[in-house]
Every structure is written in C-alpha cells, then in structure tokens.
Design a protein around this motif. Sequence first.
Motif, short mmCIF file in Angstrom:
data_model
loop_
_atom_site.label_atom_id
_atom_site.label_comp_id
_atom_site.label_asym_id
_atom_site.label_seq_id
_atom_site.Cartn_x
_atom_site.Cartn_y
_atom_site.Cartn_z
N GLU A 37 -42.10 -78.18 20.08
CA GLU A 37 -41.22 -78.38 21.23
C GLU A 37 -40.49 -77.12 21.63
N PHE A 38 -40.00 -76.35 20.64
CA PHE A 38 -39.12 -75.23 20.95
C PHE A 38 -39.76 -73.86 20.73
N GLY A 39 -40.94 -73.81 20.09
CA GLY A 39 -41.56 -72.52 19.81
C GLY A 39 -41.26 -72.05 18.40
N PRO A 40 -41.75 -70.86 18.02
CA PRO A 40 -41.60 -70.38 16.64
C PRO A 40 -40.17 -70.00 16.26
N SER A 41 -39.30 -69.75 17.25
CA SER A 41 -37.92 -69.36 16.95
C SER A 41 -36.96 -70.30 17.69
N PHE A 42 -36.07 -70.95 16.94
CA PHE A 42 -35.12 -71.86 17.57
C PHE A 42 -33.87 -71.99 16.71
N ARG A 43 -32.84 -72.63 17.30
CA ARG A 43 -31.56 -72.79 16.62
C ARG A 43 -31.52 -74.12 15.89
N LEU A 44 -31.02 -74.09 14.65
CA LEU A 44 -30.76 -75.31 13.88
C LEU A 44 -29.24 -75.44 13.67
N ASN A 45 -28.80 -76.66 13.50
CA ASN A 45 -27.40 -76.93 13.23
C ASN A 45 -27.17 -77.03 11.72
N SER A 46 -26.23 -76.25 11.22
CA SER A 46 -25.91 -76.31 9.79
C SER A 46 -24.57 -77.03 9.63
N PHE A 47 -23.83 -76.71 8.59
CA PHE A 47 -22.55 -77.34 8.27
C PHE A 47 -21.61 -77.29 9.47
N LEU A 48 -21.07 -78.45 9.88
CA LEU A 48 -20.15 -78.59 11.01
C LEU A 48 -20.76 -78.13 12.33
N GLY A 49 -22.09 -78.12 12.39
CA GLY A 49 -22.75 -77.74 13.64
C GLY A 49 -22.87 -76.25 13.85
N PHE A 50 -22.56 -75.43 12.84
CA PHE A 50 -22.68 -73.98 12.98
C PHE A 50 -24.15 -73.60 13.12
N SER A 51 -24.39 -72.47 13.78
CA SER A 51 -25.75 -72.07 14.15
C SER A 51 -26.50 -71.42 12.99
N GLN A 52 -27.75 -71.81 12.85
CA GLN A 52 -28.69 -71.13 11.98
C GLN A 52 -29.93 -70.80 12.80
N LEU A 53 -30.55 -69.69 12.49
CA LEU A 53 -31.80 -69.33 13.14
C LEU A 53 -32.96 -69.75 12.26
N GLN A 54 -33.90 -70.50 12.83
CA GLN A 54 -35.16 -70.72 12.13
C GLN A 54 -36.25 -69.99 12.90
N THR A 55 -37.05 -69.23 12.20
CA THR A 55 -38.13 -68.51 12.86
C THR A 55 -39.36 -68.43 11.98
N SER A 56 -40.51 -68.60 12.61
CA SER A 56 -41.79 -68.36 11.96
C SER A 56 -42.53 -67.25 12.70
N ASP A 57 -41.80 -66.50 13.52
CA ASP A 57 -42.37 -65.37 14.25
C ASP A 57 -42.71 -64.25 13.28
N PRO A 58 -43.97 -63.76 13.26
CA PRO A 58 -44.36 -62.75 12.26
C PRO A 58 -43.59 -61.44 12.37
N LYS A 59 -43.24 -61.05 13.58
CA LYS A 59 -42.48 -59.81 13.75
C LYS A 59 -41.06 -59.97 13.21
N ALA A 60 -40.49 -61.15 13.43
CA ALA A 60 -39.15 -61.42 12.88
C ALA A 60 -39.19 -61.48 11.36
N PHE A 61 -40.22 -62.14 10.82
CA PHE A 61 -40.41 -62.18 9.37
C PHE A 61 -40.44 -60.78 8.79
N GLN A 62 -41.26 -59.94 9.39
CA GLN A 62 -41.42 -58.58 8.89
C GLN A 62 -40.08 -57.84 8.88
N HIS A 63 -39.32 -58.01 9.94
CA HIS A 63 -38.03 -57.34 10.05
C HIS A 63 -37.06 -57.81 8.97
N VAL A 64 -36.95 -59.12 8.81
CA VAL A 64 -35.99 -59.69 7.85
C VAL A 64 -36.38 -59.35 6.41
N LEU A 65 -37.66 -59.53 6.08
CA LEU A 65 -38.09 -59.31 4.70
C LEU A 65 -38.08 -57.83 4.32
#
Length: 547
Positions: free
Chosen positions: A67-95
């Motif tokens: 629905e939202f693509g490989p990168s989207f926002r998830l809600n964590s504790f109290l609705g605070f923002s988390q990033l979820q991504t399966s984008d390979p370029k983002a993976f490479q950058h983070v790791l």
Amino acid sequence: MLSLSPAASVAAALAAYAIYSILRLFYNEWTSPLRKMPGPKSHHWLQGDRMEFLSNLDSKENLWRQEFGPSFRLNSFLGFSQLQTSDPKAFQHVLSNHYLYQRSPAGRYVLGRIVGPGVLVVEEDEHKKQRKIMNPAFGPTHLRALTEIFVEKSKQLRDNWLSKASQNGGAVKLNVIPEYSTAALDIIGKAGFNYDFNSLTAHSDSGVGVRDELHEAFVKVSAAGDLQKNILGLLQISVPFLRPFLPKTAIDKTIEHAQATMRRIGLGLLEDSKKQIIASGGESRVSRDLLSLLVRANMDKDVPEGQRLSDDDVLAQVPTFLVAGHETTAASWTTYELAKNPELQTRLREELLAVETDTPLFFRQSMDDLNALTYLDCVVRETMRAHAPVPVTARIAMADDVIPLAKPYTDRDGVVQDTIHIRKGQSVIMPILAVNRDPKIWGSDALEFIPERWQRTPAISTSVPGVWSQMLTFIGGPRACIGFRFSIIELKALLFTLVRSCEFELAVPADEVGRIGTAIVQLPMVRSEREKGSQMPVFVRPYVQPA
C-alpha cells in the motif's frame, strides 16, 4: 520573598528540566519530517503499531509495503514516528554508518544483562576494537579446523535419535527444537572454548551426563532475560537513572548469581588458554577453540597495547559465544521443510549418500568437503532466506541525518521525495524477513521454499546489501554477524549427518505450523497448541536403503 531550601531548589530545577525535555520531545515529534510520510493509522494509543507489526510479519507488514511502498512511517510508543524501510539504498546507508545508527540503549541494556559487554552489545570504538581482535577466529582458515567437532556432535545427536526410534518400535516423535539446541550447546562448548557440556550424553537414554555449573548458569541467565514481565523490569529498561535506586528483584538476583558463576568458570578457561599459549610459544596448533584463538590474537606482539582487550572484554565473549552459538532455529525450519517436502528430502539424501564417508581424511582437512555438496548448499541458502532467524532489526539515529532512497515516495502534501530526513533519537526499522521474501527481488515464487532457485541463471539479484548470499539474514556493514560462517557450517554438518541416516515426517499438518510472532527469534509453534510455546514435532525413523 519565599526562599527554597537547597534540596527543594534542586528538586524544582530537576522538575523544570524534566518538563522542558518532555515538551521538547513532543515538539520534535510534531515537527518531524517523518510525520508527512505515508503509513498506517495507529492501532493503539499507547503501543502504536508495535504488536500489529510483530504479530503479522508474514502478512500485515507485506500488505503495508504494497500500500505505501518500501519506505513508510510506523507509529511507536504514544504515536511517535518510526521509519520502516526495505529500500536497498537506505539499507546500505544505515548499515554502513554504524557510528551514526546504533542499537537502542534499551535493547543494549536487555541484551547486556545476558551476554555482558561483548561484541553483540558494545558500540563505536569499543565494538571496532573487539571485532578486530575477534575476526581471525571466525575466518575460514580457523573454521576449517572446527568442522570435525561439528560432525562429531552431529553423529552423537544422530545416535540418540536412532536409539530412541529403535526403543519406540522404529519411529519416535520428537520436538526437534530442544534436540538441536542440545547439540548446539555441546558444539559451541567444544568449538568455542574447549569445554564439554556433555549435554548430548545427558540427553541420551543412558543419562550418564549431567548439566554442569556453566550449563546451569547459562540456562538461568537466558530464562531470566525477559525483564518486561513486571513493572520494575519496565522501569529498568526505560528509565536508566532509576536503576541504582530500584529494589532488586528475583530476576536480578538470579542473573547476578549466574553471571558470577560464568565469570568464575570463564576466568579459569581464560587462564588455561593463556598458559597453553605461553607454554607453546604462541604456536597455533595448541588449541583450535575460538577463545584460545581470541586470546592468541590479543596477545600478539604486533597488537598495540591500546588495542588489546582487557580480561573483562575477553570474558564477555564467553556468554556471547553461548547465546549466539546456541541458536538453532534454522535447523528446525530446515527439518520442517524437508519433512513437508519428501521429494526435496530424497534429493538431498541422494547427494549426501554419494559421499564416501569411510575415507579417513574426510572432514579432517577442511570444511571444503561440506561446501562442495551443491544441493546441500542450496537447501541451506534457501532456509536462511525463507526462514531468517531474526525477522527484523532496528537502529536509532544518534544525530540528525538524511537517508538516500532508491525508490522515492510521495509525501502527504503530494511532493515526491528521494531522501528521508530523520532526527536524532528516531528509529529505523529494517524488516529482514520481508526483504528476504520480497517478490520484487526474488520473483513470484518468493514465498515458496525452492532450493533450486540458487541454481538458476542469471544469478540472484545483488541489490540487497547483505554480507552473505545477497540476503539480509546476517545483515551487512561493519556490524554484520561475525559468526555467519560458523552458523552455516554447523547447519551443514547437522544436515549431512542426520539426513543420511534418518527420515523425517511432520507429526502435525503443515498448515498447523506457525511462528511465534513476538519473539526476537522467529521460533516455530503449533497453532492449536500455542500454550506449549515453541514446537516442531517430527516423526524420526532410520533410513533404510532399498535393496
């Protein structure tokens, strides 16, 4: 004019600072660029999407990505923002930027309670120092010398199974999860620090073995690892400055006693290794276990004094070896797939039976003999892809950053974005299992268990920045799993020995087997027997070659 006592002034200042910090936290969240990313609505006012995400890793998470693509926002504790991504370029950058993106402090605290300040827990320069000293022990050269231990313990497990089958009329129903864990504990004991737990002997019908002190300490500290079952545990995790003031719980006392036992025995093992190395003049043939190799590398005259590990740092690797080496989820899932697909089991067995095991040098020179078995290699790769033991990993941004994307997204204002702005303290969730099973990467049959996919040409896509076999199972970058070769050869040795001699059949319908979704490691379970925890019930019987 009203004057406050010094104590009251300090309390007022602390209260003011706490209010300021909370308001600043909420302000940063309200103005965060992540809030403009597409994503699901929060499922719970307090926990956000956490439970929905963890309990539906095979389904809901993939629906969100559709629905939202490989990168989207998830809600964590109290609705605070988390990033979820399966984008390979983002993976490479983070790791790759492991100083900038680290494990969360709460996660390090929980894991550190079990393994201490070992390579799995420490960050930045300390991790770099430990990793540098440990790397040679986990290289191909040293692992070749350990293969014989893997095979020896695998044979002992096989003999236990065949004995139980014989005593039960030719077939026995086993929950293979604890069976494999028992073998793995013996393997890591001998291969890790030249210590024999004799767990397989205790687990056999003779029962002459005993669970010794180190084994008992390891079991207790592992069982006490879940701190989230009571309010004191949650406070320990979430509010670091309160830890010195909180009363000790039964879990705390159990962990302290178990860690003291592991430290005492570990010191003895460490001193024995040092004495052997000094007596031999540093000769590499003295001992082949990982602890001795680590001690030898640490004592090398070419290592500067400032780069050496302290005894405490070396000792911290003993529980690290135990925890990492005790993980056998992949073996249980492989057994499930072979039992579910008899034709795959037959094909693998035919390859393994073609090996001349009577040759005295077989498995004594190197692990290359195991790696030369091509279909075995395909089965292991497919298991690691389709049943990655750790389904998801997360990192915390230690500073504001901009993450590049291979696939842009359209924000809620309709603007196309090819980068993601993330703020200090925000989480990046990386779904390992979902990427390993993504049809866009692996094809329309990505959810199926097909070992033959590893024989296809052209080769599997190399867009995934994993350290092994174009998958994320062992992640990538400087914090990639240091023991991935150990895990692979251990699994191959177990399968080689067991599949040659045993036949597997599922003891429950295949669709009854599910995953315990909230576990850190994705353990199998029987859907109609959830109360029994992790299970993989299999009928085991001796394989009889046709006349």
